[in-house]
Design an enzyme around this catalytic site. Structure first.
Site, PDB file in Angstrom:
ATOM      1  N   GLU A  51      21.909   1.579 -15.467  1.00  0.00           N
ATOM      2  CA  GLU A  51      20.688   1.935 -14.747  1.00  0.00           C
ATOM      3  C   GLU A  51      20.319   0.869 -13.707  1.00  0.00           C
ATOM      4  O   GLU A  51      19.219   0.314 -13.733  1.00  0.00           O
ATOM      5  CB  GLU A  51      19.524   2.105 -15.726  1.00  0.00           C
ATOM      6  CG  GLU A  51      19.724   3.188 -16.777  1.00  0.00           C
ATOM      7  CD  GLU A  51      18.630   3.174 -17.833  1.00  0.00           C
ATOM      8  OE1 GLU A  51      17.724   2.303 -17.744  1.00  0.00           O
ATOM      9  OE2 GLU A  51      18.671   4.001 -18.752  1.00  0.00           O
TER      10      GLU A  51
ATOM     11  N   GLY B  59      18.851  -4.330 -14.661  1.00  0.00           N
ATOM     12  CA  GLY B  59      18.373  -5.706 -14.758  1.00  0.00           C
ATOM     13  C   GLY B  59      19.174  -6.739 -14.010  1.00  0.00           C
ATOM     14  O   GLY B  59      18.749  -7.891 -13.894  1.00  0.00           O
TER      15      GLY B  59
ATOM     16  N   TYR C  97       4.573 -11.881  -8.942  1.00  0.00           N
ATOM     17  CA  TYR C  97       5.582 -12.643  -9.680  1.00  0.00           C
ATOM     18  C   TYR C  97       5.802 -14.049  -9.135  1.00  0.00           C
ATOM     19  O   TYR C  97       6.728 -14.735  -9.585  1.00  0.00           O
ATOM     20  CB  TYR C  97       6.945 -11.927  -9.624  1.00  0.00           C
ATOM     21  CG  TYR C  97       6.947 -10.494 -10.054  1.00  0.00           C
ATOM     22  CD1 TYR C  97       6.447 -10.101 -11.289  1.00  0.00           C
ATOM     23  CD2 TYR C  97       7.479  -9.509  -9.222  1.00  0.00           C
ATOM     24  CE1 TYR C  97       6.468  -8.777 -11.683  1.00  0.00           C
ATOM     25  CE2 TYR C  97       7.516  -8.177  -9.609  1.00  0.00           C
ATOM     26  CZ  TYR C  97       7.009  -7.818 -10.840  1.00  0.00           C
ATOM     27  OH  TYR C  97       7.042  -6.501 -11.223  1.00  0.00           O
TER      28      TYR C  97
ATOM     29  N   GLY D 282      18.935  -0.784 -10.316  1.00  0.00           N
ATOM     30  CA  GLY D 282      17.962  -0.426  -9.294  1.00  0.00           C
ATOM     31  C   GLY D 282      17.965  -1.463  -8.189  1.00  0.00           C
ATOM     32  O   GLY D 282      18.534  -1.273  -7.125  1.00  0.00           O
TER      33      GLY D 282
ATOM     34  N   ARG E  71       5.466  -8.518  -4.538  1.00  0.00           N
ATOM     35  CA  ARG E  71       6.207  -9.430  -5.411  1.00  0.00           C
ATOM     36  C   ARG E  71       5.723 -10.882  -5.358  1.00  0.00           C
ATOM     37  O   ARG E  71       5.584 -11.510  -6.405  1.00  0.00           O
ATOM     38  CB  ARG E  71       7.708  -9.362  -5.116  1.00  0.00           C
ATOM     39  CG  ARG E  71       8.327  -7.997  -5.401  1.00  0.00           C
ATOM     40  CD  ARG E  71       9.844  -8.030  -5.301  1.00  0.00           C
ATOM     41  NE  ARG E  71      10.423  -8.831  -6.366  1.00  0.00           N
ATOM     42  CZ  ARG E  71      10.920 -10.042  -6.209  1.00  0.00           C
ATOM     43  NH1 ARG E  71      10.922 -10.627  -5.019  1.00  0.00           N
ATOM     44  NH2 ARG E  71      11.420 -10.691  -7.222  1.00  0.00           N
TER      45      ARG E  71
ATOM     46  N   CYS F 248      -8.152  -9.413   1.669  1.00  0.00           N
ATOM     47  CA  CYS F 248      -9.165 -10.357   1.177  1.00  0.00           C
ATOM     48  C   CYS F 248      -8.898 -10.763  -0.270  1.00  0.00           C
ATOM     49  O   CYS F 248      -9.671 -10.453  -1.193  1.00  0.00           O
ATOM     50  CB  CYS F 248     -10.556  -9.750   1.332  1.00  0.00           C
ATOM     51  SG  CYS F 248     -11.059  -9.608   3.050  1.00  0.00           S
ATOM     52  N   GLU F 249      -7.784 -11.413  -0.481  1.00  0.00           N
ATOM     53  CA  GLU F 249      -7.394 -11.997  -1.761  1.00  0.00           C
ATOM     54  C   GLU F 249      -6.632 -13.283  -1.475  1.00  0.00           C
ATOM     55  O   GLU F 249      -5.776 -13.309  -0.576  1.00  0.00           O
ATOM     56  CB  GLU F 249      -6.469 -11.049  -2.548  1.00  0.00           C
ATOM     57  CG  GLU F 249      -7.053  -9.709  -2.922  1.00  0.00           C
ATOM     58  CD  GLU F 249      -8.003  -9.769  -4.106  1.00  0.00           C
ATOM     59  OE1 GLU F 249      -8.047 -10.824  -4.785  1.00  0.00           O
ATOM     60  OE2 GLU F 249      -8.707  -8.767  -4.339  1.00  0.00           O
TER      61      GLU F 249
ATOM     62  N   TYR G  18      11.217  -2.727  -4.867  1.00  0.00           N
ATOM     63  CA  TYR G  18       9.885  -3.126  -5.320  1.00  0.00           C
ATOM     64  C   TYR G  18       9.011  -3.624  -4.173  1.00  0.00           C
ATOM     65  O   TYR G  18       8.240  -4.562  -4.326  1.00  0.00           O
ATOM     66  CB  TYR G  18       9.984  -4.154  -6.449  1.00  0.00           C
ATOM     67  CG  TYR G  18      10.788  -3.630  -7.605  1.00  0.00           C
ATOM     68  CD1 TYR G  18      10.292  -2.600  -8.399  1.00  0.00           C
ATOM     69  CD2 TYR G  18      12.075  -4.095  -7.867  1.00  0.00           C
ATOM     70  CE1 TYR G  18      11.045  -2.080  -9.427  1.00  0.00           C
ATOM     71  CE2 TYR G  18      12.833  -3.578  -8.893  1.00  0.00           C
ATOM     72  CZ  TYR G  18      12.314  -2.570  -9.676  1.00  0.00           C
ATOM     73  OH  TYR G  18      13.059  -2.026 -10.701  1.00  0.00           O
TER      74      TYR G  18
END
Length: 408
Positions: free
Chosen positions: A267, A231, A310, A269, A306, A336-337, A364
């Protein structure tokens, strides 16, 4: 922040491998790992790289060669760890929805432990271990109900989140797990969220989890390790963000663990690979529409999710030096978004044909990539010992269609 164009010949790489293109720097991966080693030197933790951040086999092999274990959340990630030369005995299996096949395969591989996330999972792992003749090593992931002060989509330690066993149910859950003949309780786990720049919530979580560990020991349940998850964030925007103080966090953890004999697991990442990678993309069109500028590039939300998912910020740099005047523009992809954008109202000097570098795309990005709009996934390159090596071929349309069975 990511490496600059003065350090890596990005334009030459774009010409050689095409765009969009992910580029990773092995030296940055090593430096990020060493920061953890130095900060936590007194505790000698097992650093379990979170595979979901970037699961390319060459990235996994690099961390395996540095001595890392791995944190996985699927059977596919376990297969990647093994294929990359990682050690299953240094691998922890997290995730709220482990299937029967995934559990069986992980037991056969000899993983370090399962991070159990619900009471029904205790029964499932026990039953599968009994059938296969194993004793399953387990740790319970505890949800401490702590607000990580991060984006709600990457917050995992609140009562309303799907992750972990509520801390007020934890002692009963541990007693139940410890009573199962085919389970061996070995640890306690906690992960409260991602992209934390203020690490005080992590410190609070550690304190709460250790209080629980003490109560468990008093009840006769001895633990071998504490897993504090990951995190820890990275700097995406150097104008508004500060790098978290990993050393201060390590000192707090060391103080809290000083009277206990628990092995520490971590952990990380994003903080190991996020700023070791970039995404190269080229401007296809400069569109002017009712006084607004759009730079339409050849990368899209399927290459870097991302910003759409987010509302995340990524620094974007123009690599082509042609003396273009600065404009204010939305930097968008061809999907197309309306959510297919990398930046809104960004000041940048760029136009058609220019090469852009999107920073902090090591985590990510490729791992969340898709074929939406039938777009081939981008190639990946690793810079190692001064040499560029292709570590994932660019997909092609023929290969994408080959797996489908058209109606005749």
């Amino acid at each position: 922040m990511s490496q600059t164009s003065d350090q890596i010949p990005y334009e030459a790489l774009a010409e050689r491998f095409g765009t969009p293109l992910y580029v990773y720097n092995a030296d940055e991966l090593t430096r990020a790992h060493e920061r953890y080693r130095q900060a936590f030197a007194g505790l000698d933790p097992l650093i379990c790289y979170a595979v979901k951040a970037n699961s390319n086999l060459s990235i996994l092999r690099h961390f395996a060669q540095l001595g890392c274990g791995f944190d996985i959340v699927s059977g596919g990630e376990l297969a990647r760890v093994i294929a990359a030369g990682g050690d299953p005995a240094k691998t922890v299996f997290s995730g709220v929805g482990k299937s029967r096949d995934e559990i069986r395969d992980a037991l056969e591989a000899g993983i370090k432990c399962f991070n159990i996330e619900s009471l029904p999972e205790i029964d499932r792992i026990e039953a599968i271990a009994a059938i296969s003749g194993h004793i399953a090593p387990v740790s319970l992931r505890i949800n401490p109900n702590i607000n990580a002060q991060t984006h709600p989509y990457i917050s995992t330690g609140l009562r309303d989140n799907k992750f972990g066993i509520a801390i007020d149910q934890a002692e009963e859950a541990y007693r139940y797990a410890a009573s199962r003949p085919h389970l061996r309780v070995v640890g306690i786990d906690c992960h409260i969220g991602s992209q934390l720049l203020d690490l005080s919530p992590l410190e609070e979580a550690c304190a709460r989890i250790l209080e629980l560990a003490d109560r468990l020991e008093a009840a006769g349940i001895r633990l071998e390790h504490i897993d504090l998850g990951g995190g820890i964030g990275i700097v995406y925007d150097e104008n508004s963000e500060r790098e978290p103080d990993l050393t201060a966090y390590a000192q707090t953890v060391s103080r809290l663990l000083s009277s206990r004999s628990l092995k520490l697991l971590l952990e990380p990442g994003r903080s190991l690979c996020g700023n070791a990678g970039v995404l190269l993309t080229r401007v296809e069109y400069h569109k002017r529409h009712h006084g607004k500028n759009f730079l339409i590039v050849d990368a899209a939300m399927n290459d870097l999710m991302r910003p759409a998912l987010y509302q995340a910020y990524h620094r974007i740099e123009t690599l082509t030096r042609r003396g273009q005047p600065e404009i204010t523009a939305d930097i968008v992809g061809p999907v197309c978004e309306s959510s297919d954008f990398f930046a809104k109202e960004r000041t940048i000097a760029a136009t058609e044909g220019d090469l852009l570098l999107i920073h902090s795309a090591g985590a990510y990005a490729s791992s969340m990539a898709s074929n939406y709009n039938t777009r081939p996934r981008a190639a990946e390159v690793l810079i190692e010992n001064g040499q560029a090596r292709l570590i994932r071929h660019r997909e092609n349309i023929k290969a994408m269609l080959a797996a489908e069975l058209p109606c005749l």
